[in-house]
Motif scaffolding. Structure first.
Motif, PDB file in Angstrom:
ATOM      1  N   LYS A 226      47.144  36.519  35.668  1.00  0.00           N
ATOM      2  CA  LYS A 226      46.078  36.341  34.420  1.00  0.00           C
ATOM      3  C   LYS A 226      45.249  35.079  34.769  1.00  0.00           C
ATOM      4  CE  LYS A 226      46.754  37.637  30.546  1.00  0.00           C
ATOM      5  NZ  LYS A 226      47.490  37.566  28.887  1.00  0.00           N
ATOM      6  N   ALA A 227      45.795  34.103  35.387  1.00  0.00           N
ATOM      7  CA  ALA A 227      45.262  32.766  35.586  1.00  0.00           C
ATOM      8  C   ALA A 227      44.228  33.076  36.559  1.00  0.00           C
ATOM      9  CB  ALA A 227      46.261  31.771  36.208  1.00  0.00           C
ATOM     10  N   GLN A 228      44.327  33.742  37.405  1.00  0.00           N
ATOM     11  CA  GLN A 228      43.465  33.939  38.397  1.00  0.00           C
ATOM     12  C   GLN A 228      42.433  35.093  38.094  1.00  0.00           C
ATOM     13  OE1 GLN A 228      45.049  34.127  42.747  1.00  0.00           O
ATOM     14  NE2 GLN A 228      46.791  34.871  41.534  1.00  0.00           N
ATOM     15  N   LEU A 229      42.850  35.810  37.133  1.00  0.00           N
ATOM     16  CA  LEU A 229      41.643  36.731  36.323  1.00  0.00           C
ATOM     17  C   LEU A 229      40.731  35.971  35.449  1.00  0.00           C
ATOM     18  CD1 LEU A 229      43.714  39.738  35.441  1.00  0.00           C
ATOM     19  CD2 LEU A 229      42.302  39.758  37.357  1.00  0.00           C
ATOM     20  N   HIS A 230      41.258  35.068  34.741  1.00  0.00           N
ATOM     21  CA  HIS A 230      40.316  34.074  33.894  1.00  0.00           C
ATOM     22  C   HIS A 230      39.299  33.316  34.969  1.00  0.00           C
ATOM     23  CE1 HIS A 230      42.268  35.461  30.355  1.00  0.00           C
ATOM     24  NE2 HIS A 230      43.375  34.833  30.702  1.00  0.00           N
ATOM     25  N   LEU A 231      39.831  32.850  36.157  1.00  0.00           N
ATOM     26  CA  LEU A 231      38.932  31.861  37.044  1.00  0.00           C
ATOM     27  C   LEU A 231      37.980  32.926  37.513  1.00  0.00           C
ATOM     28  CD1 LEU A 231      38.414  29.241  38.391  1.00  0.00           C
ATOM     29  CD2 LEU A 231      40.105  30.318  40.457  1.00  0.00           C
ATOM     30  N   ALA A 232      38.175  34.265  37.770  1.00  0.00           N
ATOM     31  CA  ALA A 232      37.281  35.113  38.339  1.00  0.00           C
ATOM     32  C   ALA A 232      36.183  35.370  37.335  1.00  0.00           C
ATOM     33  CB  ALA A 232      37.924  36.242  38.740  1.00  0.00           C
ATOM     34  N   GLY A 233      36.652  35.304  35.847  1.00  0.00           N
ATOM     35  CA  GLY A 233      35.744  35.682  34.940  1.00  0.00           C
ATOM     36  C   GLY A 233      34.763  34.326  34.492  1.00  0.00           C
ATOM     37  N   GLU A 234      35.357  33.112  34.837  1.00  0.00           N
ATOM     38  CA  GLU A 234      34.788  31.882  34.469  1.00  0.00           C
ATOM     39  C   GLU A 234      33.648  31.841  35.568  1.00  0.00           C
ATOM     40  OE1 GLU A 234      35.763  27.244  35.884  1.00  0.00           O
ATOM     41  OE2 GLU A 234      37.303  28.372  35.032  1.00  0.00           O
ATOM     42  N   LEU A 235      33.998  32.204  36.843  1.00  0.00           N
ATOM     43  CA  LEU A 235      32.939  31.939  37.815  1.00  0.00           C
ATOM     44  C   LEU A 235      32.092  33.145  38.531  1.00  0.00           C
ATOM     45  CD1 LEU A 235      35.220  29.968  40.521  1.00  0.00           C
ATOM     46  CD2 LEU A 235      33.299  29.067  38.456  1.00  0.00           C
ATOM     47  N   ASN A 236      32.381  34.475  37.520  1.00  0.00           N
ATOM     48  CA  ASN A 236      31.741  35.459  37.733  1.00  0.00           C
ATOM     49  C   ASN A 236      31.889  36.182  39.094  1.00  0.00           C
ATOM     50  OD1 ASN A 236      29.923  37.474  36.632  1.00  0.00           O
ATOM     51  ND2 ASN A 236      28.111  36.733  37.966  1.00  0.00           N
ATOM     52  N   ARG A 237      33.262  36.253  39.634  1.00  0.00           N
ATOM     53  CA  ARG A 237      33.624  36.875  40.811  1.00  0.00           C
ATOM     54  C   ARG A 237      34.376  37.950  40.792  1.00  0.00           C
ATOM     55  NH1 ARG A 237      32.742  32.916  44.840  1.00  0.00           N
ATOM     56  NH2 ARG A 237      31.121  31.293  43.708  1.00  0.00           N
ATOM     57  N   PHE A 406      28.515  42.391  45.403  1.00  0.00           N
ATOM     58  CA  PHE A 406      27.326  41.621  44.935  1.00  0.00           C
ATOM     59  C   PHE A 406      27.061  41.902  43.533  1.00  0.00           C
ATOM     60  CE2 PHE A 406      26.961  41.824  49.774  1.00  0.00           C
ATOM     61  CZ  PHE A 406      27.044  40.568  49.995  1.00  0.00           C
ATOM     62  N   GLY A 407      27.353  43.026  42.923  1.00  0.00           N
ATOM     63  CA  GLY A 407      27.120  43.240  41.545  1.00  0.00           C
ATOM     64  C   GLY A 407      25.337  43.575  41.312  1.00  0.00           C
ATOM     65  N   GLU A 408      24.579  42.826  40.588  1.00  0.00           N
ATOM     66  CA  GLU A 408      23.304  43.339  40.350  1.00  0.00           C
ATOM     67  C   GLU A 408      22.450  42.874  41.302  1.00  0.00           C
ATOM     68  OE1 GLU A 408      22.273  41.404  36.631  1.00  0.00           O
ATOM     69  OE2 GLU A 408      23.504  42.725  35.569  1.00  0.00           O
ATOM     70  N   GLN A 409      22.950  41.891  42.347  1.00  0.00           N
ATOM     71  CA  GLN A 409      22.213  41.471  43.183  1.00  0.00           C
ATOM     72  C   GLN A 409      22.009  42.578  44.270  1.00  0.00           C
ATOM     73  OE1 GLN A 409      23.310  37.387  44.993  1.00  0.00           O
ATOM     74  NE2 GLN A 409      24.108  37.031  43.055  1.00  0.00           N
TER      75      GLN A 409
END
Length: 417
Positions: A226-237, A406-409
């Motif tokens: 969960k700590a790594q999931l939250h980091l992914a959300g923080e940095l949009n990865r 890349f998401g929307e990109q």
């Protein structure tokens, strides 16, 4: 993550399904359209770095798992990684293939989660190793076994390191992360083990050592995940998630990150009314944000999630595809894990995944011809199960990978597809 060792035999799997598409193995494979590996581990065999440029695959998404391979992923990415001036080569233009490119991923695998201690409620970055390992491993190990384990690393230091790596590589993912209920720690290295050790393998893996009875507690694995999931959300990865014998637990851990952020599910009539009323305003707002170069607001959950080598039951797919989930969930399949033998469950899972959410991977520990071969075989299998031609399947799978990474990109690539 597939264990280092001999690659399983990969003879053709009979689908036992008359409705599956018929894809002849003699039909030429459309490498020119771009084939993308969503999850692999070439840094486990350092020498295979030299084989990357000669591969047929267009791009490899390479995973980090532990302390010994984080810098290796950087090394591989610095040499072969996607750059601003090379990213266009990931389009599906038939004449656009130069050399294989890498998309790096940085993360801490559940097999090594015991090496991390939770310092979130303590100001100290030091911990007593014996106390830590006896708390996170079951059954509780003795001090002799613990003496052969590495010094525990604080979770905050891991997150700081991951954040730095992700900022150094703007296209990077977080992975491989997850939960594994079946994994057991290997025994410490004996003289006999060292004598049999293969040269060229990155340290830190099992490498054929006998397994102990010790497992990492699920509670501790969840904290690290969960700590790594939250980091992914923080940095949009986006993230690549490992789940073995823990599919319900993985889903609950993911769900906790987006709880309170669920999307409102509207009826078709209400959705149409709202879109009509707000269309002009939304269009203008989007254009303003694009002109300003605004980054998406940080979230507590990742924007996109890949469940790698998905081995859960087909019925469980629907919980991940609920329209209220704000993250986009992808499902990746490999020849080594999902189709190493006949598996109707895997066939049914491939059928059940929406066409725009399926990915393929090798999950192999070495770059080169074998990785290409496994990618071609899983691509052919997916096309057969889905009833796609190879051309249609290659285009669909390539587009899915671009959207996942890349998401929307990914719209940047659409003009040539």
């Amino acid at each position: 993550m597939y264990s280092q060792g001999k690659v399983a035999s990969v003879n053709k799997v009979s689908m036992s399904d008359p409705t599956a598409g018929q894809v002849s193995e003699k039909e030429p494979f459309p490498w020119h359209l771009g084939v993308f590996d969503a999850h692999c581990h070439p840094t486990d065999t350092i020498a295979s770095q030299d084989d990357v440029p000669r591969m047929k695959a267009r791009a490899l998404t390479i995973m980090a798992t532990r302390g010994e391979d984080q810098d290796l992923v950087k090394q591989f990415a610095n040499k072969h990684g996607v750059k601003h001036d090379t990213v266009r080569a990931l389009s599906c233009d038939a004449d656009n293939k130069s050399s294989t490119q890498l998309v790096p991923s940085f993360g801490w695998h559940p097999w090594f989660s015991h090496q991390i201690f939770d310092d979130s409620s303590s100001p100290s970055r030091e911990t007593d190793a014996v106390r830590h390992y006896q708390a996170v491993l079951i059954p509780s190990p003795d001090e002799e076994f613990i003496s052969n384990l590495p010094k525990p690393r604080p979770l905050s230091a891991l997150l700081d390191s991951l954040r730095e790596s992700l900022k150094d590589f703007p296209c990077a993912l977080i992975g491989e992360i997850g939960i594994d209920r079946s994994f057991r720690l290997p025994n410490h290295w004996t003289a006999n083990d060292k004598a049999k050790r293969k040269e060229g393998l990155t340290p830190g893996g099992r490498e054929g050592r006998r397994l102990t009875p010790y497992r990492v507690t699920i509670d501790h694995q969840r904290k690290v995940l969960k700590a790594q999931l939250h980091l992914a959300g923080e940095l949009n990865r986006p993230v690549s998630v490992h789940g073995v014998a823990a599919h319900g637990i993985v889903f609950e851990a993911l769900k906790e990150t987006w709880q309170g952020h669920e999307k409102e599910v509207l009826s078709k009539r209400e959705r149409k009314r709202r879109i009509s009323a707000a269309n002009a305003h939304a269009y203008q707002t989007t254009n303003d944000k694009n002109r300003q170069g605004d980054e998406p607001d940080p979230k507590p959950y990742p924007p996109r999630i890949c469940l790698h080598s998905y081995s859960g039951p087909p019925d469980a797919l629907k919980q991940y595809l609920d329209h209220s989930i704000p993250a986009t969930i992808y499902f990746s399949f490999s020849r080594l894990v999902n189709f190493s033998s006949r598996s109707q469950k895997a066939v049914d899972a491939v059928k059940g995944v929406p066409d725009d959410r399926i990915l393929i991977e090798s999950d192999l520990h070495s770059a080169g011809d074998e990785m290409d071969r496994l990618l071609e075989e899983i691509a052919r299998l997916v096309c057969e199960i889905k009833g796609w031609s190879l051309i249609e399947g290659a285009k669909r799978l390539a587009g899915n990978w671009r959207r996942f990474v890349f998401g929307e990109q990914s719209a940047y690539f659409a003009k040539s597809c």
